[in-house]
Design an enzyme around this catalytic site. Structure first.
Site, short mmCIF file in Angstrom:
data_model
loop_
_atom_site.label_atom_id
_atom_site.label_comp_id
_atom_site.label_asym_id
_atom_site.label_seq_id
_atom_site.Cartn_x
_atom_site.Cartn_y
_atom_site.Cartn_z
N HIS A 109 0.87 -1.17 0.00
CA HIS A 109 0.00 0.00 0.00
C HIS A 109 0.91 1.22 0.00
CE1 HIS A 109 -3.13 2.75 2.04
NE2 HIS A 109 -3.35 2.70 0.74
N ASP A 110 0.72 2.12 -0.95
CA ASP A 110 1.68 3.22 -1.11
C ASP A 110 1.85 4.05 0.16
OD1 ASP A 110 -0.83 4.40 -1.32
OD2 ASP A 110 -0.53 5.16 -3.34
N ASN B 3 -8.21 9.14 6.51
CA ASN B 3 -8.15 9.57 5.11
C ASN B 3 -8.76 10.96 4.95
OD1 ASN B 3 -7.43 6.80 4.62
ND2 ASN B 3 -8.24 7.02 2.56
#
Length: 489
Positions: free
Chosen positions: A236-237, A296
Site C-alpha cells: 500500500h503506497d 483519510n
C-alpha cells in the site's frame, strides 16, 4: 557487495513511476533515479469507471526493460499502489473484466446495508478499519449483487500490486498492509474475516492468507535472461510512505500528501475504542507489526481536478497568485463525500460555499485558496482529534509525498496545527518500497535503521508555526464546516 540496485514500481491514482535506487552499503548513501513515468487515469468501460490495467502493465515492463538495457544488474523489484481496488482472475489465471475504480458509483448505498445487517461496531471490532463507501468490502458486495454472471467466472481476486507482481512472476501473493485497507482482514488474526467476507458474497477461496512485507514472491526473467526476485514490499503506497517518514519520536505525526492526504501516527497497538470508532479512525497494517493509526482526507484530489478542468499547467504561478489572496474567505469540508468524483469540481466547490452563505470563489486562485485553507484547517482538526485519542500532544508533523513540495500549504498547515512541520522526502512511497527491499536483501536491519539512511540522504524543509496568522485564528471556527456529510456517513 558494496552496491545494490533495486527497482521500485510506484503506482498512484494519477501517475506511475519506475524508479531505480542505488545503495552504497559501505557509505550508506541512497540515490534515486527516475527511469520511466507514465499517466494513470480512469476510463469508461460498459458504464463503469475502470483502470486501463493492460496499459499500466505495459509501462511497468517498459520501465524494467529500460533498466536492464542500461546493463545494470538489478538485485530486486518491488511494487506499491493505491489501496482497496482489485483484479479478478478465472481458474486459468486470466483476467475477468477490467478492474473497477474505487471512484465508481456502483457502491452507492452499499455501506448502509452493512451497517444494518452486520452492525457498525461489529465491523469495526473485527477490522479496526475506517468506514469509507469505496472500501473493498463494499466493492465486492456490489460486484456479487450487480454482476452475478461475472462473479461466476472468478477463481481469484488480487489487489492491484499483487496482480502486477503475479504478472511478472506467475506467483500469487496477498500482501498484508494493502489487504488491511479492504476492511476484510481481522485485526486480531491478520487473516481474512469469515463473517465480513461472507457478507460480500465473495468466496474465501478467492484469497490466500495475507503475508507480511519482506517475502520474495517469485522471479521476473529480464530480457537478458537474468532471474530477478520480486519482493512483497509494504505494497500500500501509504504504508511505504510511512516507512520512509523520518519520524523523530513517538510525539511525531505524519501526513502523506498526494491525491489523498493520510494523516496519523505509528503505534504498536491498534485503537478500536468507541472514541476511535466515533472519529472514524483506521488501523491499517504497517511494517514490523506496527499499526498506521490514521484518517483519510480527500487531499489534493480537489486541486488536481480543478487543474484538469481549467487546463492549468503552471502550478507554481497559480500558487504564487493564491498566496497573495487573503486567507479563509472561502471554506469547505474537503472530506464531504460530494467531492469524491463530481462532474465539475469547480462548480461543486462553488455550490458548497453558496449553500453555507459564504462568498463564492470565482478565479482559479480563489478556488486554490479555498482548497488550501480548508485542507490546512481540516489537518489541524484531525491532528487535535488524534492527540486526544492517544492522550498525548504531537510536537512535530512530517509531511511526505508529492504534496510536500507545496510550500504555501506546508506553512498553512504549520500555522493551523500550531506545531513544527518537516517537509520531505518527496518520493516517500518509492523510498519505503526500496527500504523493504534492502531489508530483504539483508542490507538494513529494520525500519528505524532505514529511517536513519533517509535522514542522512534527503534534506528536509522546516516550517515554524505563526500563531498570529489569519488561519490560526480560524481553527476554532472551522468545526461547523465539518458537519456536512463526510465520507464515512
Amino acid at each position: 557487495m558494496t552496491f545494490r540496485h533495486c527497482v521500485a514500481v510506484d503506482l498512484g491514482a494519477s501517475s506511475g513511476r519506475v524508479m531505480l535506487a542505488r545503495y552504497d552499503s559501505k557509505h550508506r548513501t541512497l540515490t534515486l533515479r527516475e527511469i520511466h513515468r507514465f499517466v494513470n487515469c480512469l476510463q469508461k468501460t460498459d458504464g463503469f469507471d475502470t483502470w486501463d490495467i493492460d496499459s499500466l502493465e505495459k509501462d511497468i515492463r517498459l520501465g524494467l526493460k529500460k533498466v536492464c538495457n542500461e546493463g545494470i544488474l538489478i538485485d530486486s523489484i518491488g511494487i506499491d499502489t493505491w489501496g482497496v481496488d482489485y483484479v479478478l482472475l478465472d481458474k486459468q489465471g486470466q483476467r475477468v473484466g477490467l478492474p473497477v475504480s474505487y471512484r465508481d458509483n456502483r457502491t452507492t448505498g452499499i455501506m448502509p446495508q452493512a451497517l444494518v445487517q452486520i452492525g457498525k461496531s461489529e465491523i469495526y471490532r473485527r477490522s479496526g478499519i475506517q468506514f469509507l463507501p469505496f472500501n473493498t468490502i463494499y466493492q465486492l458486495r456490489a460486484l456479487t449483487k450487480q454482476q452475478p454472471e461475472l462473479t461466476a467466472q472468478v477463481a481469484h481476486a488480487l489487489l492491484m500490486p499483487d496482480y502486477f507482481s503475479y504478472r511478472l512472476t506467475g506467483e500469487m501473493n496477498w500482501e498484508y498492509t494493502n489487504a488491511t485497507t479492504t476492511q476484510l482482514v481481522n485485526i486480531n488474526t491478520d487473516d481474512w474475516d469469515d463473517t465480513l467476507l461472507a457478507w460480500t458474497g465473495a468466496k474465501k477461496s478467492w484469497f490466500g492468507r495475507p503475508s507480511h512485507p519482506g517475502n520474495v514472491i517469485g522471479d521476473w526473467i529480464c530480457p537478458q535472461g537474468n532471474r530477478i526476485p520480486v519482493v512483497a514490499v509494504a505494497s500500500h503506497d501509504t504504508a511505504s510512505a510511512v516507512i520512509a517518514s523520518p519520524l523523530a519520536n513517538k510525539h511525531s505525526a505524519y501526513l502523506s500528501s498526494g491525491t489523498w492526504s493520510l494523516m496519523g501516527f505509528e503505534s504498536k497497538m491498534p485503537y478500536t475504542t468507541d472514541e476511535a470508532l466515533a472519529a472514524n479512525i483506521t488501523n491499517e497494517g504497517g511494517a514490523e507489526g506496527r499499526y498506521r493509526v490514521l484518517k483519510n482526507i480527500m487531499g489534493l484530489w480537489l486541486l488536481q481536478r480543478v487543474l484538469k478542468e481549467r487546463r492549468i499547467t503552471d502550478l507554481p504561478a497559480l500558487i504564487a497568485q493564491t498566496e497573495a489572496l487573503p486567507a479563509c474567505r472561502f471554506l469547505i469540508n474537503p472530506n464531504d463525500d460530494r467531492f469524491i468524483n463530481p462532474d465539475d469540481m469547480r462548480a461543486e466547490i462553488q455550490a458548497a460555499c453558496r449553500e453555507t452563505d459564504q462568498p463564492v470563489p470565482v478565479s482559479d486562485a480563489e478556488l486554490a485558496r479555498c482548497i488550501f485553507d480548508s485542507l490546512a484547517l481540516l489537518y489541524a482538526d484531525i491532528l487535535h482529534e488524534q492527540a486526544n485519542l492517544r492522550g498525548e500532544k504531537f510536537t512535530q508533523l512530517h509531511i511526505v509525498g508529492g504534496g510536500c513540495q507545496n510550500s504555501l500549504l506546508n506553512q498553512l498547515c504549520a500555522d493551523a496545527c500550531g506545531i513544527r512541520v518537516m517537509a520531505g522526502p518527496v518520493e516517500a512511497s518509492t523510498l519505503g518500497n526500496i527500504g523493504i527491499q534492502l531489508m530483504t536483501l539483508d542490507e538494513l536491519n529494520n525500519v528505524d535503521d532505514f529511517r536513519q539512511v533517509v535522514s542522512a540522504n534527503y534534506d528536509l524543509t522546516t516550517y515554524i508555526p505563526n500563531p498570529d496568522s489569519e488561519i490560526a485564528r480560524h481553527v476554532a471556527q472551522f468545526q461547523p464546516k465539518r458537519q456536512t456529510k463526510e465520507l464515512c456517513a
